[in-house]
Design a protein around this motif. Sequence first.
Motif, PDB file in Angstrom:
ATOM      1  N   GLN A 142     -12.289 101.879 -12.385  1.00  0.00           N
ATOM      2  CA  GLN A 142     -12.734 103.261 -12.579  1.00  0.00           C
ATOM      3  C   GLN A 142     -11.546 104.180 -12.825  1.00  0.00           C
ATOM      4  O   GLN A 142     -10.606 104.209 -12.021  1.00  0.00           O
ATOM      5  CB  GLN A 142     -13.481 103.751 -11.338  1.00  0.00           C
ATOM      6  CG  GLN A 142     -14.848 103.130 -11.173  1.00  0.00           C
ATOM      7  CD  GLN A 142     -15.584 103.751  -9.996  1.00  0.00           C
ATOM      8  OE1 GLN A 142     -15.692 104.962  -9.897  1.00  0.00           O
ATOM      9  NE2 GLN A 142     -16.085 102.908  -9.106  1.00  0.00           N
ATOM     10  N   CYS A 153     -13.507  90.163  -6.857  1.00  0.00           N
ATOM     11  CA  CYS A 153     -14.092  88.872  -6.446  1.00  0.00           C
ATOM     12  C   CYS A 153     -13.290  87.706  -7.014  1.00  0.00           C
ATOM     13  O   CYS A 153     -13.052  86.707  -6.343  1.00  0.00           O
ATOM     14  CB  CYS A 153     -15.541  88.790  -6.918  1.00  0.00           C
ATOM     15  SG  CYS A 153     -16.614  89.944  -6.073  1.00  0.00           S
ATOM     16  N   ASP A 179     -22.523  82.354 -13.933  1.00  0.00           N
ATOM     17  CA  ASP A 179     -23.723  81.953 -13.169  1.00  0.00           C
ATOM     18  C   ASP A 179     -24.955  82.757 -13.578  1.00  0.00           C
ATOM     19  O   ASP A 179     -26.082  82.328 -13.334  1.00  0.00           O
ATOM     20  CB  ASP A 179     -23.462  82.118 -11.664  1.00  0.00           C
ATOM     21  CG  ASP A 179     -23.059  83.536 -11.285  1.00  0.00           C
ATOM     22  OD1 ASP A 179     -23.819  84.223 -10.628  1.00  0.00           O
ATOM     23  OD2 ASP A 179     -21.959  83.964 -11.685  1.00  0.00           O
ATOM     24  N   VAL A 226     -16.752  94.299 -13.250  1.00  0.00           N
ATOM     25  CA  VAL A 226     -16.731  93.006 -13.953  1.00  0.00           C
ATOM     26  C   VAL A 226     -16.420  91.843 -13.002  1.00  0.00           C
ATOM     27  O   VAL A 226     -16.642  90.678 -13.326  1.00  0.00           O
ATOM     28  CB  VAL A 226     -15.731  92.991 -15.139  1.00  0.00           C
ATOM     29  CG1 VAL A 226     -16.135  94.009 -16.206  1.00  0.00           C
ATOM     30  CG2 VAL A 226     -14.302  93.224 -14.663  1.00  0.00           C
TER      31      VAL A 226
HETATM   32  N1  LIG Z   1     -23.368  86.940 -10.112  1.00  0.00           N
HETATM   33  C1  LIG Z   1     -22.086  87.228 -10.002  1.00  0.00           C
HETATM   34  N2  LIG Z   1     -21.712  88.409  -9.470  1.00  0.00           N
HETATM   35  C2  LIG Z   1     -20.378  88.671  -9.360  1.00  0.00           C
HETATM   36  C3  LIG Z   1     -19.390  87.750  -9.789  1.00  0.00           C
HETATM   37  N3  LIG Z   1     -18.175  88.318  -9.564  1.00  0.00           N
HETATM   38  C4  LIG Z   1     -18.417  89.517  -9.031  1.00  0.00           C
HETATM   39  N4  LIG Z   1     -19.739  89.753  -8.895  1.00  0.00           N
HETATM   40  C5  LIG Z   1     -20.393  90.948  -8.391  1.00  0.00           C
HETATM   41  O1  LIG Z   1     -20.043  92.035  -9.242  1.00  0.00           O
HETATM   42  C6  LIG Z   1     -19.917  93.237  -8.482  1.00  0.00           C
HETATM   43  C7  LIG Z   1     -18.564  93.889  -8.763  1.00  0.00           C
HETATM   44  O2  LIG Z   1     -17.532  93.011  -8.315  1.00  0.00           O
HETATM   45  P1  LIG Z   1     -16.048  93.536  -8.053  1.00  0.00           P
HETATM   46  O3  LIG Z   1     -15.196  92.341  -7.820  1.00  0.00           O
HETATM   47  O4  LIG Z   1     -16.026  94.607  -7.018  1.00  0.00           O
HETATM   48  O5  LIG Z   1     -15.706  94.210  -9.469  1.00  0.00           O
HETATM   49  P2  LIG Z   1     -14.367  94.961  -9.906  1.00  0.00           P
HETATM   50  O6  LIG Z   1     -14.131  94.608 -11.326  1.00  0.00           O
HETATM   51  O7  LIG Z   1     -13.263  94.646  -8.952  1.00  0.00           O
HETATM   52  O8  LIG Z   1     -14.774  96.501  -9.773  1.00  0.00           O
HETATM   53  P3  LIG Z   1     -13.795  97.788  -9.560  1.00  0.00           P
HETATM   54  O9  LIG Z   1     -13.100  97.590  -8.244  1.00  0.00           O
HETATM   55  O10 LIG Z   1     -14.721  98.979  -9.540  1.00  0.00           O
HETATM   56  O11 LIG Z   1     -12.854  97.831 -10.714  1.00  0.00           O
HETATM   57  C8  LIG Z   1     -20.120  92.853  -7.007  1.00  0.00           C
HETATM   58  O12 LIG Z   1     -21.456  93.153  -6.651  1.00  0.00           O
HETATM   59  C9  LIG Z   1     -19.906  91.345  -6.992  1.00  0.00           C
HETATM   60  O13 LIG Z   1     -20.651  90.701  -5.979  1.00  0.00           O
HETATM   61  C10 LIG Z   1     -19.817  86.497 -10.330  1.00  0.00           C
HETATM   62  O14 LIG Z   1     -19.029  85.625 -10.736  1.00  0.00           O
HETATM   63  N5  LIG Z   1     -21.181  86.305 -10.424  1.00  0.00           N
END
Ligand SMILES: Nc1nc2c(ncn2[C@@H]2O[C@H](COP(=O)(O)OP(=O)(O)OP(=O)(O)O)[C@@H](O)[C@H]2O)c(=O)[nH]1
Length: 259
Positions: free
Chosen positions: A82, A38, A141, A34
């Motif tokens: 996960q 980031c 976005d 999600v």
């Molecule tokens: N378009 C878009 N993609 C995003 C955004 N934020 C994150 N991503 C993409 O979403 C994917 C997952 O992002 P992460 O930040 O790793 O997600 P997470 O929730 O930390 O995932 P886990 O570590 O598995 O729990 C990556 O490919 C990022 O580049 C956003 O605001 N916009």
Amino acid sequence: MESSLEFSGSLGSVSSLASRCRTFKVLVIGDSGVGKTCLTHRLCAGEFPSRMEATIGVDFRERLLDVDGEKIKLQLWDTAGQERFRKSMVQHYYRNVHAVLFVYDLSCPSSFSGLTSWLEECRQNSVRQEIPRFLVGNKTDLRESRRSDGLVSQERALDFARTHHMTFFETSAKSSPKHRSKGRQPGGGGGAPGQQSAVEDVVAAIGAKLKGQKKPSVSSPPAYSGGATGLVTYVKTNSSFTCFNCDVLCRSLCCCFPG
Ligand SMILES: Nc1nc2c(ncn2[C@@H]2O[C@H](COP(=O)(O)OP(=O)(O)OP(=O)(O)O)[C@@H](O)[C@H]2O)c(=O)[nH]1
């Protein structure tokens, strides 16, 4: 509100400030992918990371804020979405938490449906009702490039936020909004429908909410109390150790660190 950016790696300046500012632990939870990593990276380092890997266990980032003249430190616990990377440490994530950030991907309705299990995890770990909760719909976005029937609507999310007493934001970790909203308080208020927030608005709202709280417990690590049996638990994450004796970000600076 004036604020300062702080990378999670710059512990020298953080530790010198630790004695002077209150530290608040903010847990970031939500399904895998999600954008929790980031988002926390953007909140703390001010930029969208160029390369991403799934979080293993938990990772930490810190952000110093100046809220109405008081310095406070937000310690963001970016947890793995996960299940296989969370395992038995989950109960430690929830210990002494001051706020919870629920994140979903608004282009992925199943991540929104998944919020009920994150609420249930909070309940099972005794997160009290008075602990501030924030709901963040990330990846705004993508809204323009997707069909609206594949998106989580703002109305639906706002309804959920009201039901569960959460302050609601829609934002993008990736890009800044054209029209900004300062978020919706539980029960309504906030910006006009269709608007989104900058990640800065999210961090400002968290800071403002927490500043009004009573003194938190983790302004500096307490002395080691694990005893000879070594009750201190360390979790190796992507880049750091957490000591669950202190329950603060400590890495090798921690008074409990072995060796
Ligand atoms: N378009 C878009 N993609 C995003 C955004 N934020 C994150 N991503 C993409 O979403 C994917 C997952 O992002 P992460 O930040 O790793 O997600 P997470 O929730 O930390 O995932 P886990 O570590 O598995 O729990 C990556 O490919 C990022 O580049 C956003 O605001 N916009």
